[in-house]
Write an enzyme that holds these catalytic residues in place. Structure first.
Site, short mmCIF file in Angstrom:
data_model
loop_
_atom_site.label_atom_id
_atom_site.label_comp_id
_atom_site.label_asym_id
_atom_site.label_seq_id
_atom_site.Cartn_x
_atom_site.Cartn_y
_atom_site.Cartn_z
N THR A 28 -72.51 11.01 53.92
CA THR A 28 -72.07 12.20 53.38
C THR A 28 -70.52 12.52 53.83
OG1 THR A 28 -74.06 12.93 53.91
CG2 THR A 28 -72.26 15.19 53.62
N CYS A 38 -75.19 17.48 58.99
CA CYS A 38 -76.37 17.98 57.94
C CYS A 38 -75.40 19.91 57.42
CB CYS A 38 -76.92 17.61 57.62
SG CYS A 38 -77.50 16.44 57.82
N ARG A 47 -76.93 17.45 68.68
CA ARG A 47 -75.16 16.53 67.46
C ARG A 47 -75.10 18.33 67.60
NH1 ARG A 47 -75.08 11.40 64.24
NH2 ARG A 47 -77.86 11.74 64.49
#
Length: 429
Positions: free
Chosen positions: A123, A263, A334
């Site tokens: 990304t 994300c 994370r």
């Protein structure tokens, strides 16, 4: 190229074998010869023994795969089609950290040959592939872009912990640096993706599509979190409000919560970074990020206030935090916002114990400075169910009462016990 890959005359490589890269590598390896590259030898050793370091796949998922796991960059020279799937995190200032991506690009550049294709799945902000990665590929290989080699972008859509929407069942976006590369990339991915392919008009469009998927979710969750802040002051339950509003056919069903992970809690910062670079300061996106990043501290402060109201002495009080990963039923820690809850509670001199059936105590200690307790022995002044692991769903009020003092406070962050807690002080977002 696809015919040669399927006939195993040439090889495909996947660079970065995390929760995104490994499933892709294995799926391609069911049909072609694959080189799976990761910079960490210990991870490579695990995968050679059919163990997924991310705990997403089981040993049977490795069966029937023609794949060579390696930590040697020289092995990449055997491949002609390269897929880069490394993490793209943010730094402590919430700015894009392209270190893993640019490092992987240099590695691929050194292995690049005439006729090769490189597809990026990480990304990034729109423009990154062509503006940041391509010059490195040219410099490291000595080859000319779109003459000697070509690139593409196909954003990953892996959802950790989701056993329904798996790689082959998710429609795949692809793009190429020219019409020919786009067709080749589409054909290669179509050989494994059952859900179908959407070919974007250019690489920037594909990059932008990926980044707004998670930005849209982030902004909508931020709205729910802000509503939770408001409704709490009105002394009404947010989840009850959303349940009622959700009876309308076109109401979008988002819910308040801690927004972490690599994300939704990260990607919007890539978009706002690029927007700032172009002279536009985002208002809605940055506002949403501010709200979502503040929720961990808000949960902790609310618990402390309610504990005080119940007569608990805060200095030295004991709180149990259930769940440490960034989302339910995964081992990934994370960017887990549970760490914000822990740190805020500790600032009040509260003793915090953390449990989690999926997380690694060693990884938590390395990343955040706290580990997991082996077993529950204390009676707690407060309990926070922060992550909705399946292991917790069927726990009842009797269990929580057995490990809490009488004046304790129970916090159910995402409201999974709503209506089930009768005799304890209860609060949810």
């Amino acid at each position: 190229m696809l015919e040669k890959l399927l006939n195993k005359e040439i090889k495909l490589s996947v660079i970065g074998l995390g929760y995104v890269g490994l499933p892709i590598a294995l799926e391609f390896a069911r049909k072609m010869s694959v080189i799976g590259f990761d910079i960490k030898q210990d991870r490579v050793d695990l995968m050679r023994n059919k163990i997924d370091p991310s705990n997403e796949l089981v040993s049977e998922d490795f069966d029937g795969c023609d794949i060579h796991f390696t930590a040697s960059p020289d092995d990449l020279k055997e491949a002609n089609f390269h897929v880069v799937a490394v993490p793209t995190p943010i730094n402590q200032h919430n700015l894009p950290d392209l270190t893993p991506l640019l490092g992987a690009t240099r590695t691929v550049g050194k292995a690049l040959k005439k006729g090769d294709i490189v597809v990026f799945e990480s990304t990034v902000y729109p423009g990154c592939t062509e503006e940041d990665c391509v010059p490195i590929l040219e410099a490291e290989s000595g080859l000319k872009f779109n003459v000697d080699f070509k690139v593409g972008y196909s954003p990953e859509r892996i959802n950790p912990g989701d056993k329904e929407h798996t790689l082959t069942k998710i429609l795949k976006i692809v793009s190429g640096s020219d019409a020919e590369s786009a067709e080749i990339i589409e054909a290669v991915y179509a050989s494994i993706i059952k859900a179908g392919i959407h070919k974007a008009s250019c690489i920037k469009v594909a990059e932008a599509a990926k980044i707004i998927e998670n930005t849209q979710r982030d902004v909508n969750i931020a709205l729910m979190n802000e509503l939770s802040l408001i409704f709490d002051r009105m002394n009404i339950n947010t989840f009850e409000v959303l349940e009622a509003a959700g009876t309308k056919w076109n109401f979008l069903k988002f819910f308040p919560g801690l927004v972490g992970g690599h994300c939704i809690g990260v990607d919007p910062y890539y978009l706002t970074y690029k927007a700032n670079e172009l002279g536009y300061h985002s208002k809605i996106i940055t506002g949403g990020r501010t709200i979502n990043d503040s929720m961990g501290a808000y949960v902790a402060k609310t618990l402390v206030k309610k504990m005080i109201s119940n007569g608990n002495k805060i200095n030295g009080a004991k709180v149990l935090l259930m769940g440490a990963t960034f989302k339910e039923n995964v081992s990934d820690i994370r960017n887990s916002k549970v760490a914000d809850v822990v740190n805020e509670l500790k600032s009040f001199s509260v003793k915090v114990d953390v449990i989690d059936p999926h997380a690694s105590s060693e990884e938590l200690m390395h990343e955040y400075g706290y580990g997991l307790i082996d077993e529950i022995k204390d009676k707690y002044n407060g309990i926070i169910v922060a992550v909705n692991h399946t292991d917790y769903i069927n726990l009842d009020e009797a269990y929580f009462k057995s490990i809490m003092v009488e004046e304790g406070v129970f916090v159910d962050v995402k409201g999974i016990y709503r209506g089930k807690i009768k005799d304890m002080t209860y609060w949810s977002l």
